[in-house]
Design a protein around this motif. Structure first.
Motif, short mmCIF file in Angstrom:
data_model
loop_
_atom_site.label_atom_id
_atom_site.label_comp_id
_atom_site.label_asym_id
_atom_site.label_seq_id
_atom_site.Cartn_x
_atom_site.Cartn_y
_atom_site.Cartn_z
N LEU A 1 106.16 24.03 66.82
CA LEU A 1 107.20 23.26 67.50
C LEU A 1 108.33 22.90 66.53
CD1 LEU A 1 104.99 20.89 69.67
CD2 LEU A 1 106.34 22.83 70.46
N LEU A 2 107.97 22.51 65.31
CA LEU A 2 108.99 22.14 64.33
C LEU A 2 109.82 23.35 63.93
CD1 LEU A 2 106.96 19.72 62.02
CD2 LEU A 2 108.57 19.14 63.84
N GLU A 3 109.18 24.49 63.77
CA GLU A 3 109.93 25.69 63.40
C GLU A 3 110.87 26.11 64.52
OE1 GLU A 3 106.70 28.25 62.41
OE2 GLU A 3 106.76 27.72 60.26
N ARG A 4 110.46 25.86 65.76
CA ARG A 4 111.36 26.15 66.88
C ARG A 4 112.57 25.21 66.88
NH1 ARG A 4 111.37 29.19 71.32
NH2 ARG A 4 112.70 28.50 73.04
N GLU A 5 112.33 23.95 66.54
CA GLU A 5 113.45 23.01 66.44
C GLU A 5 114.44 23.47 65.37
OE1 GLU A 5 112.79 18.74 66.35
OE2 GLU A 5 110.75 19.04 67.09
N ARG A 6 113.92 23.93 64.25
CA ARG A 6 114.81 24.41 63.19
C ARG A 6 115.59 25.64 63.65
NH1 ARG A 6 115.25 28.16 59.25
NH2 ARG A 6 116.30 27.48 57.32
N LEU A 7 114.90 26.56 64.34
CA LEU A 7 115.58 27.76 64.83
C LEU A 7 116.70 27.38 65.79
CD1 LEU A 7 115.84 30.82 65.16
CD2 LEU A 7 114.06 30.68 66.94
N SER A 8 116.44 26.46 66.68
CA SER A 8 117.47 26.04 67.63
C SER A 8 118.68 25.47 66.91
CB SER A 8 116.89 25.01 68.60
OG SER A 8 117.86 24.58 69.52
N ALA A 9 118.44 24.62 65.91
CA ALA A 9 119.55 24.04 65.15
C ALA A 9 120.31 25.11 64.38
CB ALA A 9 119.01 22.98 64.19
N LEU A 10 119.59 26.07 63.80
CA LEU A 10 120.24 27.13 63.03
C LEU A 10 121.10 28.02 63.93
CD1 LEU A 10 120.65 28.51 60.33
CD2 LEU A 10 118.52 29.78 60.70
N VAL A 11 120.59 28.35 65.12
CA VAL A 11 121.36 29.18 66.05
C VAL A 11 122.64 28.45 66.46
CG1 VAL A 11 121.38 30.12 68.38
CG2 VAL A 11 119.42 30.53 66.91
N GLU A 12 122.54 27.17 66.77
CA GLU A 12 123.73 26.41 67.14
C GLU A 12 124.71 26.32 65.97
OE1 GLU A 12 123.08 22.83 69.73
OE2 GLU A 12 120.99 23.28 69.30
N CYS A 13 124.17 26.19 64.76
CA CYS A 13 125.04 26.16 63.58
C CYS A 13 125.80 27.48 63.43
CB CYS A 13 124.20 25.88 62.34
SG CYS A 13 125.14 25.81 60.79
N HIS A 14 125.09 28.60 63.60
CA HIS A 14 125.73 29.91 63.52
C HIS A 14 126.81 30.07 64.58
CE1 HIS A 14 122.03 31.81 61.34
NE2 HIS A 14 122.83 31.17 60.52
N GLU A 15 126.54 29.60 65.80
CA GLU A 15 127.55 29.69 66.86
C GLU A 15 128.81 28.94 66.47
OE1 GLU A 15 125.70 28.31 70.42
OE2 GLU A 15 124.96 30.30 70.95
N GLY A 16 128.62 27.75 65.91
CA GLY A 16 129.78 26.96 65.49
C GLY A 16 130.54 27.64 64.37
N GLU A 17 129.83 28.20 63.40
CA GLU A 17 130.50 28.87 62.29
C GLU A 17 131.26 30.10 62.77
OE1 GLU A 17 127.86 27.75 58.40
OE2 GLU A 17 127.03 29.26 59.73
N LEU A 18 130.71 30.83 63.72
CA LEU A 18 131.42 31.98 64.27
C LEU A 18 132.65 31.53 65.05
CD1 LEU A 18 128.36 34.09 65.47
CD2 LEU A 18 129.94 34.68 63.61
N ARG A 19 132.54 30.38 65.72
CA ARG A 19 133.67 29.84 66.46
C ARG A 19 134.81 29.49 65.51
NH1 ARG A 19 130.90 25.87 69.49
NH2 ARG A 19 130.00 27.65 70.58
#
Length: 581
Positions: free
Chosen positions: A210-228
């Motif tokens: 569950l914790l690793e999934r939380e990290r993955l979700s945060a990392l994906v959102e971070c990547h989306e923002g950086e691409l934006r």
């Protein structure tokens, strides 16, 4: 104010955390704001309000090897494996009561040794000695409360909770993408490796996933923002590495495709899509999602920049963890077993689980216990909607749902809160209110001009593995709005009258009755201790009779006895009888 048993069900929060450059700040009010705390060598530090000097705060590390230290140098020995495991369990649930039965289940699983309870008491005693011997001060204490244990610790001192608060601040940044990205990177920087390192067992593995999934979700959102924001060349290496780890995750692959196209590597972007399409077809027999196909089409058309701005259905969703703190329900093992397993109707629709019973019988407690028990099966989130359908709280429930679903994201200064303007007229929350609350919990806002909330929501929820708990249902409409429900998720409803759901199906309904004398005695023993209950069997039987075997009344009576350890239970029973209980 004296804390009651119901506090164990509350959701506690805290303010965020900021690492990096440390600035000395005057703390005028006694509150620690985000710019008043920093981090050196992984240890949170802050200024003294009186001296302005830096003082270390105990740090509990869970996002990496499990560690506890009181300064930047000294690592404290937490003892043998089982003892370290119990410390980790208390730290994951910091500042919340954890019952001994939960610690036993989490530590030993379905077949604990007969001495498990005594072993837990022994481990707790040793851990208390460790904490008291470090000079951590009053901010880190292991206490006995309401028959359970609570690790009281500074809010910023547990890295897991600091990570979650920082991620929440990033998501609350709204359109301020640059701030959101900075906060996401700050949160991700808190991690020090594989979470719960050095802790073994089923609980650790489940929590670790569950914790690793939380990290993955945060990392994906971070990547989306950086691409934006345009991205950076070295981001591609990070996107490729993440895609190698999660080759079937369409959010990850979409970010990789977007990044490759942005940096002129169109052929590689198309190749990444084709590899994803083949894997999904071979393993699951499905095509990529519409959003992924649309991005592929834009890349084929050589659009200069696929649109990644603004919130959308395909954005990485928030992973809500809204379940209240639960306690073990004594005597409800059969009812819990009836809810286990994947339940579907003959036509393939998911069956709605319903708990029915009178006031005080323990419907909410049972729902929350089962939800915690199966939370790992719903990694996309667990959403709890308190509808107050049976009492005066209906108006408050309506106000809370409408405020959450419709209020704009308002950014405030650290430590300040702005109350939402809510409707003052009394009405039952509508199905649309419930639906918007669920979407809001997932970080999704219904677009302006969207005609059908239900259709939009169905598109968002269809593939999510989420659990939605509708507590104290007020009307059938509130449930109908969520039907047929997430195909990979589950709906759980509590109500005093399942008859109001006539015509809605398929349902699996469990009715709760009063506890037997034996079950009630087990419940009191779990709170007061077996010795105290066994010493006065007649008084205990009288208390159970006065409480009519209802868990809520028994909890109140047990609390009265718990805060007065010198009071004979016979005197308590006499006082209850005099009050007409």
């Amino acid at each position: 104010m004296r804390e009651t048993l119901t506090d164990a069900f509350g959701v506690r929060g805290g303010r965020g955390y900021r690492s990096g450059k440390i600035e000395k700040c005057h703390i005028a009010t006694g509150f620690i704001h985000e710019h008043e705390a920093g981090c050196i060598g992984g240890t949170v530090i802050r200024t003294s309000a009186h001296t302005g000097e830096w003082a270390s705060v105990v740090l509990v590390q869970l996002l990496g090897p499990v560690e506890y230290r009181a300064d930047t140098e000294k690592h404290i020995d937490l003892g043998q494996a089982k003892q370290r495991c119990i410390f980790a369990m208390l730290a994951v649930n910091a500042n919340e009561v954890v019952m001994p039965d939960e610690l036993i289940d989490w530590t030993w699983g379905a077949e604990p040794p007969q001495s498990a309870r005594n072993m837990v008491h022994s481990y707790i005693s040793r851990l208390r000695g460790v904490l008291e011997g470090t000079g951590g001060g009053p901010g880190t204490t292991l206490r006995r409360r309401h028959g359970g244990y609570v690790l009281e610790v500074e809010a910023d001192a547990v890295d897991l909770h600091r990570f979650r608060r920082t991620v929440a601040r990033a998501r609350a940044a709204g359109a301020d993408t640059r701030t959101a990205v900075r906060l996401f990177r700050e949160a991700l920087g808190i991690w020090r490796g594989r979470p719960l390192g050095g802790i073994a067992g089923e609980w650790a593995e489940r929590t670790r996933r569950l914790l690793e999934r939380e990290r993955l979700s945060a990392l994906v959102e971070c990547h989306e923002g950086e691409l934006r924001l345009g991205g950076r060349a070295e981001l591609l290496d990070e996107l490729y590495a993440l895609a190698d780890q999660h080759p079937d995750n369409e959010l990850v692959i979409r970010n990789l495709m977007t990044g490759l196209h942005r940096f002129g590597r169109r052929a590689e972007a198309i190749e990444a899509y084709e590899a994803l399409r083949r894997r999904l077809a071979d393993r699951l027999g499905v095509d990529p999602a519409q959003q992924t196909r649309a991005l592929h089409a834009r890349i084929l058309r050589a659009d200069p920049g696929p649109d990644t701005s603004g919130p959308s259905v395909d954005a990485a969703p928030t992973v809500p963890r809204q379940l209240p703190r639960g306690i073990r329900c004594v005597g409800r093992e059969q009812e819990l077993a009836m809810f286990d397993g994947s339940v579907t109707a003959a036509d393939g629709r998911p069956v709605v689980r319903v708990i029915e019973g009178p006031a005080g019988i323990g419907k909410t407690a049972l729902a929350v216990q089962w939800a915690h028990r199966v939370a790992h099966r719903f990694p996309d989130g667990q959403i709890f909607v308190d509808l107050h359908g049976s009492g005066s709280g209906v108006r408050r429930a309506c106000a809370e749902l409408v405020a959450s679903a419709s209020a704009p994201q308002v950014r405030t200064e650290p430590g300040r809160r702005i109350g939402a303007v809510v409707p003052q007229r009394e009405r039952v929350p509508s199905g649309d209110d419930v639906l918007r609350f669920v979407l809001r919990s997932l970080g999704v806002t219904v677009p302006q001009g969207e005609r059908g909330t239900a259709g939009f929501a169905r598109n968002v929820l269809k593939d999510l593995r989420i659990l939605v708990v509708l507590d104290d249902l007020a009307s059938a409409e509130q449930l109908e709005a969520l039907l047929p429900g997430p195909s990979a998720g589950a709906l759980l409803v509590t109500t005093r009258d399942a008859g109001r759901l006539a015509g809605i199906g398929p349902l699996r309904t469990v009715g709760l009755r009063e506890l037997s004398i034996q079950q009630a005695q087990r419940m009191l023993s779990g709170i007061l201790g077996e010795r105290r209950v066994e010493q006065e069997p007649g008084a205990v039987a009288r208390i159970v009779e006065l409480c009519s075997g209802t868990p809520r009344a028994l909890s109140v009576a047990a609390e009265q006895a718990l805060v007065r350890p010198w009071l004979p239970l016979a005197d308590l029973a006499e006082a209850m009888a005099a009050r007409g209980c």
